[in-house]
Scaffold this motif. Structure first.
Motif, PDB file in Angstrom:
ATOM      1  N   ARG A  57     -23.787   3.989 -57.693  1.00 18.56           N
ATOM      2  CA  ARG A  57     -22.724   3.176 -58.262  1.00 18.56           C
ATOM      3  C   ARG A  57     -22.795   3.218 -59.783  1.00 18.56           C
ATOM      4  NH1 ARG A  57     -20.557  -0.598 -54.812  1.00 18.56           N
ATOM      5  NH2 ARG A  57     -20.531  -2.205 -56.387  1.00 18.56           N
ATOM      6  N   GLU A  68     -15.448   0.005 -56.962  1.00 18.08           N
ATOM      7  CA  GLU A  68     -15.271  -1.043 -55.949  1.00 18.08           C
ATOM      8  C   GLU A  68     -13.829  -1.059 -55.435  1.00 18.08           C
ATOM      9  OE1 GLU A  68     -16.994  -3.924 -54.674  1.00 18.08           O
ATOM     10  OE2 GLU A  68     -18.886  -3.039 -55.311  1.00 18.08           O
ATOM     11  N   SER A 125     -15.938  -9.517 -54.896  1.00 18.70           N
ATOM     12  CA  SER A 125     -16.138  -8.340 -55.742  1.00 18.70           C
ATOM     13  C   SER A 125     -15.166  -7.226 -55.368  1.00 18.70           C
ATOM     14  CB  SER A 125     -17.583  -7.854 -55.609  1.00 18.70           C
ATOM     15  OG  SER A 125     -17.786  -6.682 -56.341  1.00 18.70           O
ATOM     16  N   SER A 126     -15.014  -6.980 -54.083  1.00 23.07           N
ATOM     17  CA  SER A 126     -14.151  -5.908 -53.604  1.00 23.07           C
ATOM     18  C   SER A 126     -12.672  -6.195 -53.890  1.00 23.07           C
ATOM     19  CB  SER A 126     -14.378  -5.723 -52.100  1.00 23.07           C
ATOM     20  OG  SER A 126     -13.580  -4.706 -51.583  1.00 23.07           O
ATOM     21  N   SER A 129     -11.943  -6.635 -57.695  1.00 21.15           N
ATOM     22  CA  SER A 129     -11.911  -5.338 -58.375  1.00 21.15           C
ATOM     23  C   SER A 129     -10.593  -4.629 -58.108  1.00 21.15           C
ATOM     24  CB  SER A 129     -13.078  -4.460 -57.914  1.00 21.15           C
ATOM     25  OG  SER A 129     -14.299  -4.974 -58.372  1.00 21.15           O
TER      26      SER A 129
END
Length: 179
Positions: A57, A68, A125-126, A129
């Motif tokens: 990452r 992401e 986060s996913s 993003s």
């Protein structure tokens, strides 16, 4: 209970299509949450890498958010997440259709917390993003750090991770960033 088991319990069952005979064709985010955070098995027969963070990452936050966002778009491919601002309504659909309503009320996103806190951190986060990266790619905004990472067009600023947090806790929608 592990993170993947927690995600399984968080995702609602999708309606099944009895006309599909091949079980591989039935794989959806709701029926196969391992796909979201696992790497496909390699050709040498090794087991998939179940490390949700991964070692390949990017370390630069805007690059990490783009990575992401791509993972989110790939995983939720049946919602046609194509990084256009129109796709933010489809991101709302994914939350509404695949997650229990207000499932994370009272839970704080925390990568090292309880199973619910870890699962919440991953979806924030996913989805955050993806929301931010969509504004960057389709509306010309840019990622900037002002305490937290946000996106801005110079006159307006949006915290896509706060929007994602609210989307999983209340009736707030990702499309609210366009108002």
């Amino acid at each position: 209970m592990g993170l993947l088991d927690t995600l399984r319990s968080l995702l609602r069952s999708s309606s099944s299509d009895d006309s599909i005979e091949d079980p591989a064709e039935r794989a959806t985010p709701a029926s196969d949450p391992d796909r979201m955070y696992a790497t496909a098995p390699s050709d040498d027969g090794d087991e998939p890498d179940l490390d949700p963070i991964g070692t390949d990452r990017p370390s630069d936050p805007p690059e990490l958010f783009a990575h992401e966002a791509e993972d989110c778009a790939d995983f939720w491919g049946d919602y046609d997440l194509d990084f256009t601002t129109d796709s933010l309504s489809r991101l709302d659909d994914a939350v509404d259709e695949r997650f229990e309503s207000r499932r994370f009320v009272g839970v704080e996103p925390d990568a090292s917390g309880s199973p619910d806190a870890r699962a919440f951190e991953r979806v924030v986060s996913s989805f955050g993003s993806y929301c931010g990266e969509t504004l960057v790619r389709d509306a010309g905004w840019e990622w900037t750090e002002s305490g937290d990472w946000v996106v801005t067009d110079g006159s307006e600023t949006v915290d896509p991770f706060a929007v994602a947090t609210d989307a999983f806790r209340s009736e707030t929608a990702f499309t609210s960033v366009l108002d």
